[in-house]
Design a protein around this motif. Structure first.
Motif, PDB file in Angstrom:
ATOM      1  N   VAL A  57      -4.427   6.817   8.752  1.00  0.00           N
ATOM      2  CA  VAL A  57      -3.192   7.427   8.263  1.00  0.00           C
ATOM      3  C   VAL A  57      -2.474   6.431   7.355  1.00  0.00           C
ATOM      4  CG1 VAL A  57      -0.969   8.410   8.894  1.00  0.00           C
ATOM      5  CG2 VAL A  57      -2.963   8.820  10.353  1.00  0.00           C
ATOM      6  N   GLU A  58      -2.255   6.820   6.108  1.00  0.00           N
ATOM      7  CA  GLU A  58      -1.584   5.940   5.160  1.00  0.00           C
ATOM      8  C   GLU A  58      -0.077   5.984   5.400  1.00  0.00           C
ATOM      9  OE1 GLU A  58      -4.379   6.307   1.248  1.00  0.00           O
ATOM     10  OE2 GLU A  58      -3.149   8.040   1.786  1.00  0.00           O
ATOM     11  N   PRO A  59       0.547   4.868   5.754  1.00  0.00           N
ATOM     12  CA  PRO A  59       1.992   4.891   6.025  1.00  0.00           C
ATOM     13  C   PRO A  59       2.790   5.122   4.750  1.00  0.00           C
ATOM     14  CG  PRO A  59       1.173   2.635   6.010  1.00  0.00           C
ATOM     15  CD  PRO A  59      -0.034   3.523   5.912  1.00  0.00           C
ATOM     16  N   SER A  60       3.814   5.941   4.860  1.00  0.00           N
ATOM     17  CA  SER A  60       4.692   6.179   3.714  1.00  0.00           C
ATOM     18  C   SER A  60       5.655   5.007   3.573  1.00  0.00           C
ATOM     19  CB  SER A  60       5.486   7.470   3.917  1.00  0.00           C
ATOM     20  OG  SER A  60       6.403   7.316   4.996  1.00  0.00           O
ATOM     21  N   LEU A  61       6.330   4.952   2.432  1.00  0.00           N
ATOM     22  CA  LEU A  61       7.315   3.892   2.219  1.00  0.00           C
ATOM     23  C   LEU A  61       8.421   3.984   3.264  1.00  0.00           C
ATOM     24  CD1 LEU A  61       8.534   1.574   0.660  1.00  0.00           C
ATOM     25  CD2 LEU A  61       9.523   3.234  -0.925  1.00  0.00           C
ATOM     26  N   THR A  62       8.839   5.198   3.575  1.00  0.00           N
ATOM     27  CA  THR A  62       9.878   5.393   4.595  1.00  0.00           C
ATOM     28  C   THR A  62       9.432   4.840   5.941  1.00  0.00           C
ATOM     29  OG1 THR A  62      10.651   7.397   3.483  1.00  0.00           O
ATOM     30  CG2 THR A  62      11.305   7.102   5.773  1.00  0.00           C
ATOM     31  N   GLN A  63       8.178   5.091   6.312  1.00  0.00           N
ATOM     32  CA  GLN A  63       7.659   4.592   7.588  1.00  0.00           C
ATOM     33  C   GLN A  63       7.582   3.071   7.594  1.00  0.00           C
ATOM     34  OE1 GLN A  63       4.027   6.920   7.481  1.00  0.00           O
ATOM     35  NE2 GLN A  63       4.755   8.264   9.108  1.00  0.00           N
ATOM     36  N   VAL A  64       7.129   2.485   6.479  1.00  0.00           N
ATOM     37  CA  VAL A  64       7.055   1.027   6.390  1.00  0.00           C
ATOM     38  C   VAL A  64       8.446   0.415   6.495  1.00  0.00           C
ATOM     39  CG1 VAL A  64       6.482  -0.912   4.881  1.00  0.00           C
ATOM     40  CG2 VAL A  64       4.915   1.017   5.052  1.00  0.00           C
ATOM     41  N   PHE A  65       9.418   1.043   5.831  1.00  0.00           N
ATOM     42  CA  PHE A  65      10.796   0.544   5.872  1.00  0.00           C
ATOM     43  C   PHE A  65      11.323   0.573   7.309  1.00  0.00           C
ATOM     44  CE2 PHE A  65      13.888  -0.035   2.212  1.00  0.00           C
ATOM     45  CZ  PHE A  65      14.737  -0.850   2.928  1.00  0.00           C
TER      46      PHE A  65
ATOM     47  N   LYS B 263      12.604  -5.983  -1.823  1.00  0.00           N
ATOM     48  CA  LYS B 263      11.577  -7.008  -2.025  1.00  0.00           C
ATOM     49  C   LYS B 263      11.028  -7.491  -0.681  1.00  0.00           C
ATOM     50  CE  LYS B 263      13.048  -8.840  -6.532  1.00  0.00           C
ATOM     51  NZ  LYS B 263      11.723  -8.940  -7.174  1.00  0.00           N
ATOM     52  N   ARG B 264      11.890  -7.638   0.291  1.00  0.00           N
ATOM     53  CA  ARG B 264      11.440  -8.079   1.619  1.00  0.00           C
ATOM     54  C   ARG B 264      10.556  -7.026   2.277  1.00  0.00           C
ATOM     55  NH1 ARG B 264      15.847 -10.651   5.460  1.00  0.00           N
ATOM     56  NH2 ARG B 264      13.895 -10.966   6.589  1.00  0.00           N
ATOM     57  N   VAL B 265      10.905  -5.755   2.093  1.00  0.00           N
ATOM     58  CA  VAL B 265      10.108  -4.671   2.679  1.00  0.00           C
ATOM     59  C   VAL B 265       8.707  -4.647   2.076  1.00  0.00           C
ATOM     60  CG1 VAL B 265       9.863  -2.163   2.836  1.00  0.00           C
ATOM     61  CG2 VAL B 265      12.063  -3.230   3.297  1.00  0.00           C
ATOM     62  N   PHE B 266       8.603  -4.775   0.770  1.00  0.00           N
ATOM     63  CA  PHE B 266       7.284  -4.729   0.134  1.00  0.00           C
ATOM     64  C   PHE B 266       6.456  -5.971   0.449  1.00  0.00           C
ATOM     65  CE2 PHE B 266       9.218  -1.352  -2.460  1.00  0.00           C
ATOM     66  CZ  PHE B 266       8.176  -0.430  -2.448  1.00  0.00           C
ATOM     67  N   ARG B 267       7.111  -7.115   0.638  1.00  0.00           N
ATOM     68  CA  ARG B 267       6.355  -8.300   1.079  1.00  0.00           C
ATOM     69  C   ARG B 267       5.805  -8.069   2.485  1.00  0.00           C
ATOM     70  NH1 ARG B 267      10.487 -11.360  -1.544  1.00  0.00           N
ATOM     71  NH2 ARG B 267      11.552 -11.721   0.436  1.00  0.00           N
ATOM     72  N   TYR B 268       6.616  -7.419   3.319  1.00  0.00           N
ATOM     73  CA  TYR B 268       6.166  -7.084   4.672  1.00  0.00           C
ATOM     74  C   TYR B 268       4.977  -6.126   4.604  1.00  0.00           C
ATOM     75  CZ  TYR B 268       6.225  -4.770   9.265  1.00  0.00           C
ATOM     76  OH  TYR B 268       5.863  -4.234  10.472  1.00  0.00           O
ATOM     77  N   ALA B 269       5.048  -5.135   3.706  1.00  0.00           N
ATOM     78  CA  ALA B 269       3.954  -4.170   3.545  1.00  0.00           C
ATOM     79  C   ALA B 269       2.670  -4.859   3.101  1.00  0.00           C
ATOM     80  CB  ALA B 269       4.355  -3.091   2.542  1.00  0.00           C
ATOM     81  N   LEU B 270       2.820  -5.883   2.244  1.00  0.00           N
ATOM     82  CA  LEU B 270       1.643  -6.659   1.822  1.00  0.00           C
ATOM     83  C   LEU B 270       1.014  -7.381   3.000  1.00  0.00           C
ATOM     84  CD1 LEU B 270       2.467  -8.379  -1.606  1.00  0.00           C
ATOM     85  CD2 LEU B 270       0.545  -6.859  -1.091  1.00  0.00           C
ATOM     86  N   GLU B 271       1.861  -8.007   3.819  1.00  0.00           N
ATOM     87  CA  GLU B 271       1.363  -8.746   4.979  1.00  0.00           C
ATOM     88  C   GLU B 271       0.648  -7.818   5.960  1.00  0.00           C
ATOM     89  OE1 GLU B 271       4.850 -10.536   6.536  1.00  0.00           O
ATOM     90  OE2 GLU B 271       5.088 -11.961   4.877  1.00  0.00           O
ATOM     91  N   CYS B 272       1.146  -6.585   6.069  1.00  0.00           N
ATOM     92  CA  CYS B 272       0.532  -5.605   6.981  1.00  0.00           C
ATOM     93  C   CYS B 272      -0.637  -4.867   6.342  1.00  0.00           C
ATOM     94  CB  CYS B 272       1.583  -4.586   7.424  1.00  0.00           C
ATOM     95  SG  CYS B 272       2.925  -5.287   8.381  1.00  0.00           S
TER      96      CYS B 272
ATOM     97  N   THR C 146      -1.550  -3.080  -1.624  1.00  0.00           N
ATOM     98  CA  THR C 146      -2.340  -4.172  -2.205  1.00  0.00           C
ATOM     99  C   THR C 146      -1.597  -4.885  -3.326  1.00  0.00           C
ATOM    100  OG1 THR C 146      -3.402  -2.582  -3.703  1.00  0.00           O
ATOM    101  CG2 THR C 146      -4.548  -3.100  -1.635  1.00  0.00           C
ATOM    102  N   ASP C 147      -0.587  -4.217  -3.887  1.00  0.00           N
ATOM    103  CA  ASP C 147       0.225  -4.816  -4.952  1.00  0.00           C
ATOM    104  C   ASP C 147       1.695  -4.548  -4.665  1.00  0.00           C
ATOM    105  OD1 ASP C 147      -1.840  -5.750  -6.939  1.00  0.00           O
ATOM    106  OD2 ASP C 147      -2.387  -3.639  -6.820  1.00  0.00           O
ATOM    107  N   ASP C 148       2.526  -5.541  -4.948  1.00  0.00           N
ATOM    108  CA  ASP C 148       3.963  -5.426  -4.717  1.00  0.00           C
ATOM    109  C   ASP C 148       4.644  -4.953  -5.996  1.00  0.00           C
ATOM    110  OD1 ASP C 148       6.631  -5.670  -4.196  1.00  0.00           O
ATOM    111  OD2 ASP C 148       6.580  -7.782  -3.615  1.00  0.00           O
ATOM    112  N   PRO C 149       5.148  -3.727  -6.043  1.00  0.00           N
ATOM    113  CA  PRO C 149       5.780  -3.216  -7.269  1.00  0.00           C
ATOM    114  C   PRO C 149       7.120  -3.875  -7.591  1.00  0.00           C
ATOM    115  CG  PRO C 149       6.074  -1.653  -5.482  1.00  0.00           C
ATOM    116  CD  PRO C 149       5.152  -2.718  -4.968  1.00  0.00           C
ATOM    117  N   THR C 150       7.676  -4.631  -6.631  1.00  0.00           N
ATOM    118  CA  THR C 150       8.964  -5.288  -6.878  1.00  0.00           C
ATOM    119  C   THR C 150       8.809  -6.762  -7.243  1.00  0.00           C
ATOM    120  OG1 THR C 150       9.292  -5.982  -4.562  1.00  0.00           O
ATOM    121  CG2 THR C 150      10.042  -3.769  -5.171  1.00  0.00           C
ATOM    122  N   ALA C 151       7.565  -7.239  -7.277  1.00  0.00           N
ATOM    123  CA  ALA C 151       7.318  -8.679  -7.433  1.00  0.00           C
ATOM    124  C   ALA C 151       8.018  -9.284  -8.649  1.00  0.00           C
ATOM    125  CB  ALA C 151       5.814  -8.934  -7.510  1.00  0.00           C
TER     126      ALA C 151
END
Length: 390
Positions: free
Chosen positions: A100-108, A178-187, A191-196
């Motif tokens: 199951v691919e987590p949505s941005l809302t779920q990752v947040f 930015k912190r959320v997307f870094r967390y998503a990368l770690e998890c 595969t790419d951080d759009p806020t980098a």
């Protein structure tokens, strides 16, 4: 057909199942010393392996078809980075149908859950506001898989927020994104951080504000409850910004003068002195504790701004107005600062005095806050309207 055997080593007493699949021998321990149970396990294992082998054939064909499509797109010059990601996602889905691919809302939400016991309540409010800002700006995309969010969408979200919020508020939310997307990368959810490489908006008041009339300010006070009544009064009669007003204490008053070091200019160690109106000074002196707004000061600036918008609605005070020039301007708590400056100007207070009271760095900056030019010099604070009778 599956066969059973045991090793000669007494340390391994369990029956071992052996099957042949496509000419390849496969052994597996049954974990039991009972032959009948071992035989049942062996037959079930063999059935699973052969079934998987049939499925593998189907997967291989599907993989081959996708790779062929990607190769054709590359040959025709259509294989962009986004299309490549789409092919990879489809390949991964084929190999892992239950994933199951987590949505941005779920990752947040998951990221917020990791912080629940590690940050203060006011900080959590800031992060929740950041989530609300992002999901609102992205719309339906916020519920799509997190890895599909692009840099273009993030840039568009910033511009959407910039149209209705101060740049400093948007930048505060961006830091959380930015912190959320870094967390998503770690998890490994993305595969790419759009806020980098997304840069913060230029600081400053990105939204032009309009002042309130004295009658509107009085309506706001009447519609407010608790500490909000005093906070609106204090801001209207001092021109202080939201958080500077929230952090006011009785000890800031010396001989009837309010001594404040604005947070926005704290690096320059700038201190401003504001002569208090009789009305406001009496209210401050009547308060029981040193902290004038102890409950409100525990909230984030975003939460306070939202609460003030609700008060405006209750008071029937519109959050946008059209000036005589035809220009439309927004109104928020910061408009109380514009109001104080405009009321002083309407009362004839010269620009230098207004500049000192509001803590502006220049006369030009003060003029940006003034709706009408000063007519002549008068005693500054005395011209502010009595909000008890406005």
């Amino acid at each position: 057909m599956a066969t059973l055997f045991k090793k000669k080593d007494p340390r391994f007493p369990y029956w071992i199942a052996r099957i042949m699949v496509n000419g390849k021998r496969m052994d597996r321990s049954t974990g039991t010393i009972k032959k009948r149970d071992a035989q049942r396990q062996a037959e079930a294992w063999e059935a699973d392996v052969r079934k998987a082998g049939t499925q593998d054939t189907g997967i291989q064909k599907a993989f081959a078809a996708l790779v062929e499509s990607a190769a054709l797109a590359a040959k025709e010059g259509r294989l962009t980075l986004d299309l490549t990601k789409t092919f990879i996602t489809r390949l991964h889905k084929l190999a892992n149908p239950d994933f199951v691919e987590p949505s941005l809302t779920q990752v947040f939400d998951e990221w917020l859950g990791t912080l629940a016991s590690r940050v203060s309540g006011s900080t959590m409010d800031i992060y929740r506001d950041a989530k609300r800002h992002l999901t609102s700006a992205l719309g339906d995309a916020a519920n799509a898989p997190a890895h599909t969010i692009t840099r273009t969408q993030i840039d568009a979200a910033l511009q959407t927020l910039k149209a209705t919020m101060r740049a400093s508020t948007v930048n505060l939310s961006l830091r959380a994104w930015k912190r959320v997307f870094r967390y998503a990368l770690e998890c490994k959810a993305i595969t790419d951080d759009p806020t980098a490489n997304v840069k913060a908006l230029p600081q400053g008041d990105s939204v032009k504000r309009a002042p309130f009339t004295p009658a509107e300010a009085r309506s706001l006070i009447e519609a407010a409850t608790g500490e909000w009544k005093g906070l609106i009064h204090a801001a209207a009669h001092t021109g202080l910004r939201l958080m500077d007003a929230v952090n006011l204490r009785k000890s800031n008053v010396q001989n009837g003068v309010l001594i404040v070091k604005p947070a926005k200019t704290s690096r320059a160690e700038k201190v401003i002195s504001i002569e208090l109106t009789t009305e406001l000074r009496q209210w401050i002196e009547s308060q029981p504790a040193n902290d004038l707004f102890p409950k409100l000061k525990t909230k984030s600036v975003q939460l306070l701004s939202g609460d003030f918008k609700d008060i405006m609605t209750l008071a029937g005070v519109p959050d946008t107005v059209t000036l005589p020039t035809g220009e439309t301007r927004d109104r928020s708590f910061h408009s109380l600062r514009h109001s104080a400056n405009s009321w002083l100007a309407e009362g004839g207070v010269d620009i230098g005095t207004r500049q000192e009271i509001l803590g502006h760095a220049s006369a030009a900056q003060n003029l940006a806050y003034t709706t009408k030019s000063a007519a002549n010099r008068r005693t500054a604070i005395a011209v502010l309207p009595n909000l008890a009778t406005a």
